[in-house]
Design a protein around this motif. Sequence first.
Motif, PDB file in Angstrom:
ATOM      1  N   TYR A   1       0.862  -1.181   0.000  1.00  0.00           N
ATOM      2  CA  TYR A   1       0.000   0.000   0.000  1.00  0.00           C
ATOM      3  C   TYR A   1       0.897   1.229   0.000  1.00  0.00           C
ATOM      4  N   ALA A   2       0.319   2.339  -0.373  1.00  0.00           N
ATOM      5  CA  ALA A   2       1.048   3.609  -0.332  1.00  0.00           C
ATOM      6  C   ALA A   2       0.057   4.744  -0.473  1.00  0.00           C
ATOM      7  N   ALA A   3       0.364   5.832   0.170  1.00  0.00           N
ATOM      8  CA  ALA A   3      -0.398   7.056  -0.045  1.00  0.00           C
ATOM      9  C   ALA A   3      -0.056   7.559  -1.447  1.00  0.00           C
ATOM     10  N   PRO A   4      -0.861   8.450  -2.003  1.00  0.00           N
ATOM     11  CA  PRO A   4      -0.501   9.008  -3.312  1.00  0.00           C
ATOM     12  C   PRO A   4       0.814   9.784  -3.203  1.00  0.00           C
ATOM     13  N   PRO A   5       1.549   9.894  -4.308  1.00  0.00           N
ATOM     14  CA  PRO A   5       2.850  10.577  -4.267  1.00  0.00           C
ATOM     15  C   PRO A   5       2.803  11.963  -3.621  1.00  0.00           C
ATOM     16  N   GLU A   6       1.695  12.676  -3.792  1.00  0.00           N
ATOM     17  CA  GLU A   6       1.591  14.022  -3.214  1.00  0.00           C
ATOM     18  C   GLU A   6       1.744  13.994  -1.696  1.00  0.00           C
ATOM     19  N   ALA A   7       1.318  12.906  -1.062  1.00  0.00           N
ATOM     20  CA  ALA A   7       1.420  12.798   0.396  1.00  0.00           C
ATOM     21  C   ALA A   7       2.873  12.727   0.851  1.00  0.00           C
ATOM     22  N   TYR A   8       3.757  12.304  -0.038  1.00  0.00           N
ATOM     23  CA  TYR A   8       5.170  12.176   0.304  1.00  0.00           C
ATOM     24  C   TYR A   8       5.935  13.485   0.118  1.00  0.00           C
ATOM     25  N   THR A   9       5.239  14.555  -0.251  1.00  0.00           N
ATOM     26  CA  THR A   9       5.912  15.845  -0.382  1.00  0.00           C
ATOM     27  C   THR A   9       5.839  16.639   0.921  1.00  0.00           C
ATOM     28  N   ALA A  10       5.197  16.078   1.953  1.00  0.00           N
ATOM     29  CA  ALA A  10       5.234  16.684   3.287  1.00  0.00           C
ATOM     30  C   ALA A  10       6.590  16.358   3.910  1.00  0.00           C
ATOM     31  N   GLU A  11       6.915  17.027   4.992  1.00  0.00           N
ATOM     32  CA  GLU A  11       8.180  16.738   5.654  1.00  0.00           C
ATOM     33  C   GLU A  11       8.181  15.313   6.194  1.00  0.00           C
ATOM     34  N   LEU A  12       9.284  14.616   5.931  1.00  0.00           N
ATOM     35  CA  LEU A  12       9.507  13.267   6.436  1.00  0.00           C
ATOM     36  C   LEU A  12      10.834  13.261   7.178  1.00  0.00           C
ATOM     37  N   TRP A  13      11.004  12.271   8.025  1.00  0.00           N
ATOM     38  CA  TRP A  13      12.290  12.104   8.690  1.00  0.00           C
ATOM     39  C   TRP A  13      13.245  11.360   7.767  1.00  0.00           C
ATOM     40  N   LEU A  14      14.492  11.778   7.789  1.00  0.00           N
ATOM     41  CA  LEU A  14      15.539  11.125   7.008  1.00  0.00           C
ATOM     42  C   LEU A  14      16.700  10.855   7.951  1.00  0.00           C
ATOM     43  N   LEU A  15      16.959   9.576   8.215  1.00  0.00           N
ATOM     44  CA  LEU A  15      18.078   9.164   9.055  1.00  0.00           C
ATOM     45  C   LEU A  15      19.277   8.934   8.144  1.00  0.00           C
ATOM     46  N   THR A  16      20.255   9.794   8.282  1.00  0.00           N
ATOM     47  CA  THR A  16      21.467   9.724   7.475  1.00  0.00           C
ATOM     48  C   THR A  16      22.560   9.077   8.318  1.00  0.00           C
ATOM     49  N   PRO A  17      23.099   7.946   7.882  1.00  0.00           N
ATOM     50  CA  PRO A  17      24.058   7.233   8.723  1.00  0.00           C
ATOM     51  C   PRO A  17      25.434   7.888   8.753  1.00  0.00           C
TER      52      PRO A  17
END
Length: 168
Positions: free
Chosen positions: A125-141
Amino acid sequence: MTASPPVAVPMTLPDDYGRPPDRLLAWADVSARLASAPRYWLATVRPDGRPHIVPTDGLWVDDALWFGGSTATVHHRNLLADGAAAAHVEDGARAVIVEGTAGLTTPTASQARELAALSKTKYGYAAPPEAYTAELWLLTPSRVLAWTEFPRDATRFTFRRHRHARHG
């Protein structure tokens, strides 16, 4: 984006853990395990220094872990105050531990489409691509610890340079 693959070295282990590592894991294999992990245990630090650990869904893309969650969660508040974080795949015998810094970032339209497609493939499942343009967390190692036959192949991967996420 990571400039080059991380540097792999044997983990330094106490003598009483048995023989030292005698072979290294390949980054491509470890990265593939991160990408296919169904969930991750996310560790953050509370303002008073106590640890907080929670399972989360996520997507490993270009050597970083994307994840979301409600702004009302403890891990969200913790990361806003201190971006130090670690994530671990669910398998302790074949461990992969990501240590680094998490920050809020807004995916580009192209990244949003990729994240939606990856989520659909990985979770069904996935939200529509537009939902992924909100701020998300990005863990950079900054480093990743991994093994499949501890201590024989206990490997530490160190990243030379990584993308920078915005913090709180």
